[in-house]
Write an enzyme that holds these catalytic residues in place. Structure first.
Site, short mmCIF file in Angstrom:
data_model
loop_
_atom_site.label_atom_id
_atom_site.label_comp_id
_atom_site.label_asym_id
_atom_site.label_seq_id
_atom_site.Cartn_x
_atom_site.Cartn_y
_atom_site.Cartn_z
N TYR A 73 0.84 -1.20 0.00
CA TYR A 73 0.00 0.00 0.00
C TYR A 73 0.87 1.26 0.00
O TYR A 73 0.61 2.21 -0.72
CB TYR A 73 -0.92 0.01 1.23
CG TYR A 73 -1.97 1.09 1.18
CD1 TYR A 73 -3.24 0.83 0.67
CD2 TYR A 73 -1.69 2.38 1.62
CE1 TYR A 73 -4.20 1.82 0.61
CE2 TYR A 73 -2.65 3.38 1.56
CZ TYR A 73 -3.90 3.10 1.05
OH TYR A 73 -4.85 4.08 0.99
N PHE A 125 -6.51 20.25 -24.63
CA PHE A 125 -7.14 18.97 -24.89
C PHE A 125 -8.54 18.94 -24.25
O PHE A 125 -8.80 19.67 -23.29
CB PHE A 125 -6.26 17.85 -24.32
CG PHE A 125 -6.80 16.48 -24.59
CD1 PHE A 125 -6.89 15.99 -25.88
CD2 PHE A 125 -7.23 15.67 -23.55
CE1 PHE A 125 -7.39 14.73 -26.13
CE2 PHE A 125 -7.73 14.40 -23.80
CZ PHE A 125 -7.82 13.93 -25.08
N ASP A 126 -9.45 18.09 -24.76
CA ASP A 126 -10.84 18.16 -24.29
C ASP A 126 -11.01 17.92 -22.79
O ASP A 126 -11.77 18.62 -22.13
CB ASP A 126 -11.77 17.25 -25.12
CG ASP A 126 -11.31 15.81 -25.20
OD1 ASP A 126 -10.17 15.53 -24.80
OD2 ASP A 126 -12.09 14.96 -25.66
N ASP A 216 1.14 19.64 -20.56
CA ASP A 216 0.26 18.49 -20.70
C ASP A 216 1.05 17.56 -21.63
O ASP A 216 1.15 17.78 -22.83
CB ASP A 216 -1.06 18.96 -21.34
CG ASP A 216 -2.05 17.83 -21.52
OD1 ASP A 216 -1.70 16.68 -21.21
OD2 ASP A 216 -3.18 18.09 -21.99
N ALA A 218 1.27 14.16 -22.54
CA ALA A 218 0.96 12.82 -23.02
C ALA A 218 1.91 12.33 -24.11
O ALA A 218 2.35 11.19 -24.11
CB ALA A 218 -0.48 12.78 -23.53
N LYS A 259 -0.28 7.09 -23.38
CA LYS A 259 0.26 7.50 -24.68
C LYS A 259 1.75 7.12 -24.72
O LYS A 259 2.06 5.97 -24.93
CB LYS A 259 0.05 9.00 -24.91
CG LYS A 259 -1.27 9.57 -24.39
CD LYS A 259 -2.49 9.13 -25.15
CE LYS A 259 -3.82 9.63 -24.62
NZ LYS A 259 -3.95 10.96 -24.08
N HIS A 451 -19.35 14.41 -26.54
CA HIS A 451 -19.01 13.54 -27.67
C HIS A 451 -18.91 12.06 -27.30
O HIS A 451 -19.15 11.20 -28.12
CB HIS A 451 -17.70 14.00 -28.32
CG HIS A 451 -16.53 14.02 -27.39
ND1 HIS A 451 -16.41 14.95 -26.38
CD2 HIS A 451 -15.46 13.20 -27.29
CE1 HIS A 451 -15.29 14.71 -25.72
NE2 HIS A 451 -14.69 13.68 -26.24
#
Ligand SMILES: *Cc1c(COP(=O)(O)O)cnc(C)c1O
Length: 463
Positions: A73, A125-126, A216, A218, A259, A451
C-alpha cells in the site's frame, strides 16, 4: 548497391485475432450505436483507430516488469522505480501517481484553479478544457494561426503565439492566471509539435509575469522526436537529452501514460517544487489513493517506468512516426486533404474539404467517420463541433475552425498492410462523396464532454 529500406525496430511475439464484417452488419450496428462510434462493441470494428490512448502493445520487458510489481500500500518498490524513471528521463524530483491523465488534471487543478481564473494554452485537450470549465474557469487558446490551416506547412504547428499569450497576461491580473498549460504535442491541433525555441520563450515570458507553466505531456517523446528532426541544433542530440531540455522550461507536468509511456492505464503529475507537490497531495489522497500509488497497481507502475525508457528510444519513435506518415502519404496520394505536416500519433482528415456540401450544423467530420466505418469497419473519431461542445455560458454550439476526422494509430499494434486497408477504405468513400447529401443531428447529449455519449441520427431520416 541499393540503400537498405526502413523496417520496424521490433518483431511480434503475441498476436490477437481481428474480424471483418459485412456492410450490412455494420449498417445495423452503427444505427444501434446511434451513430456514435464510441458505442460500438470492439468486435464490431476491424481496424480501430479511435484513439492511441491505452491501446498500445506492451513489450516483453514491460510484461516481465508486471510480474515484479510490488503491491504494498505504501512505499512500494514500484513507486520508487517510477520515481527514478521520472527523475532520470524528465528531470522532476517530485511526482504523484494517478490512474490516468485526466485524473492528474483533476488533482492538479483542484489545488491550483478557482472560479473565474484564466488558463492560457495551445488548443487545450478536451479533458483539460473540461476540467478547467468545470471549475468555472476559462481556457484561452493562444495557438499560432497557421495551426488552423490544414494545408499550411509549418514545422511546429503546436506553437503558442507569444503576442496572443502576452496580451492575455497583460489583460488579467496575475492572481487570476494560476498556470499556463502547454500541450506537447498539441493533440487538438493535429498532433503537432511545439518547438524548443517556443517552449523556452513561453517559459521566460511566464516567469516575467510570475506565472507557472505546466506541460500536458501525453506525447512529450513524440514532440522531442520532431524537435530532433526539424529544429536547428538538435539533429545530433539524443531524444533523452531533448526531453530533459524541454522539461527544463516547465514547473511541472500532467501525464497520460497511456500514450508515450505505452501502458494501458496510468498517469502522473510531475513537479519541480516541493511545496506545489505537497499542496496537491491532499487531493491525490482524496481522489486517487495514497501518494505512493495514486490509483495504480504496483505492477502497472513498473510497466509504466519501463515504458518511459522504451518510449524515449529513437528507433521506437522512428518506427511509430514513420507509420503515421505512411498512412498520411497513402491518403494524400488519393487526393484527400489531411493536416500537414503529418502529426505524431494520427492523421487528421480535413472533413470540411472532404464533404463541403455538409453544413457545419450537420457535423461533417462525424458524418465522414460514420461513412468510413460503413465502408471498411475502420473506426476513427470526430474532432470537430461535437467535441468542441457548447459554450458553458451561452449554451450555444461552438464551431471550431477545423472539422477533422482523426485516424489515430495505436503504438506497435498494426502493420502497414492495415494502413493500406484504411487508406483504400477512405479513398472509396472519397469516390462516392457526392452521394453524401446530408449529415447528422443530435438526439440527446450530456451537459459536458458530450461527444463520448452523444446520440445522433441522420438528418435525412434514412438508416
Ligand atoms: C489523453 C490526453 C489527456 C487525458 O488523459 P487520459 O489518460 O485519457 O485521462 C490529456 N491531455 C492530452 C494531450 C491527452 O492526449
Amino acid at each position: 548497391m541499393i540503400e537498405l529500406p526502413f523496417a520496424e525496430s521490433y518483431k511480434i511475439k503475441t498476436v490477437e485475432t481481428i474480424r471483418k464484417s459485412s456492410r450490412k452488419e455494420r449498417e445495423e450496428w452503427v444505427a444501434a450505436a446511434r451513430y456514435n462510434l464510441f458505442n460500438l462493441k470492439s468486435d464490431q470494428v476491424f481496424i480501430d483507430l479511435l484513439t492511441d490512448s491505452g491501446t498500445g502493445a506492451m513489450s516483453n520487458r514491460q510484461w516481465s516488469e508486471m510480474m515484479l510489481g510490488d503491491e504494498s500500500y505504501a512505499g512500494a518498490s514500484s513507486y520508487y522505480k517510477m520515481k527514478n524513471a521520472i527523475r532520470e528521463i524528465i528531470g522532476f524530483e517530485y511526482f504523484l501517481p494517478t490512474h490516468q491523465g485526466r485524473a492528474a488534471e483533476n488533482v492538479l487543478f483542484s489545488s491550483l484553479i478557482k472560479e473565474g481564473d484564466i488558463v492560457p494554452g495551445n488548443s487545450h485537450f478536451d479533458t483539460t478544457k473540461g476540467h478547467i470549465e468545470y471549475r468555472k474557469a476559462i481556457p484561452i487558446d493562444c495557438t499560432i494561426d497557421k495551426a488552423f490551416d490544414t494545408t499550411a506547412l509549418h514545422p511546429f504547428k503546436g506553437n503558442i503565439d507569444l503576442e496572443k499569450l502576452e496580451s492575455v497576461l497583460k489583460k488579467y491580473p496575475r492572481e487570476r492566471i494560476p498556470l499556463i498549460v502547454v500541450t506537447v504535442t498539441c493533440n487538438s491541433s493535429g498532433g503537432q509539435p511545439v518547438s524548443m525555441q517556443n517552449l523556452k520563450e513561453v517559459y521566460s515570458l511566464a516567469k516575467r509575469y510570475g506565472i507557472l507553466v505546466f506541460f500536458d505531456s501525453a506525447r512529450f517523446a513524440e514532440n522531442a522526436y520532431f524537435i530532433k528532426l526539424r529544429e536547428e541544433g538538435y539533429a545530433d542530440k539524443s531524444i533523452r537529452e531533448i526531453v530533459k531540455e524541454m522539461f527544463s522550461y516547465a514547473d511541472g507536468m500532467t501525464m497520460s501514460s497511456k500514450k508515450d509511456a505505452i501502458v494501458n492505464m496510468g498517469g502522473f503529475i510531475g513537479f519541480r517544487d516541493e511545496q506545489l507537490w505537497k499542496k496537491a497531495q491532499t487531493f491525490n489522497i482524496m481522489f486517487e489513493g495514497f501518494i505512493t500509488y495514486g490509483g495504480m497497481s504496483g505492477r502497472d507502475m513498473n510497466a509504466l517506468a519501463q515504458g518511459l525508457y522504451e518510449g524515449t528510444e529513437f528507433d521506437y519513435l522512428d518506427t511509430r512516426i514513420r507509420q503515421v506518415a505512411y498512412l498520411g502519404q497513402r491518403i494524400t496520394d488519393f487526393g484527400i486533404t489531411v493536416q500537414k505536416p503529418y502529426g505524431g500519433h494520427a492523421i487528421f482528415v480535413d472533413a470540411k474539404r472532404f464533404l463541403p456540401q455538409i453544413p457545419k450544423e450537420e457535423f461533417p467530420a462525424q458524418t465522414l467517420a460514420v461513412e468510413l466505418y460503413l465502408e471498411g469497419g475502420v473506426r476513427g473519431v470526430e474532432i470537430g463541433a461535437l467535441l468542441a461542445d457548447r459554450d458553458p455560458v451561452t449554451r450555444e454550439n461552438r464551431y471550431p475552425e477545423l472539422e477533422l476526422l482523426r485516424l489515430t494509430i495505436p503504438r506497435r499494434v498494426y502493420t502497414n498492410n492495415h494502413m493500406n486497408y484504411v487508406a483504400v477504405a477512405l479513398a472509396n468513400v472519397w469516390e462516392k462523396r457526392d452521394k453524401i447529401k446530408s449529415g447528422m443531428k443530435i438526439i440527446s447529449e450530456a451537459p459536458i464532454m458530450r461527444h463520448f455519449t452523444v446520440e445522433l441520427t441522420r438528418v435525412n431520416g434514412l438508416k
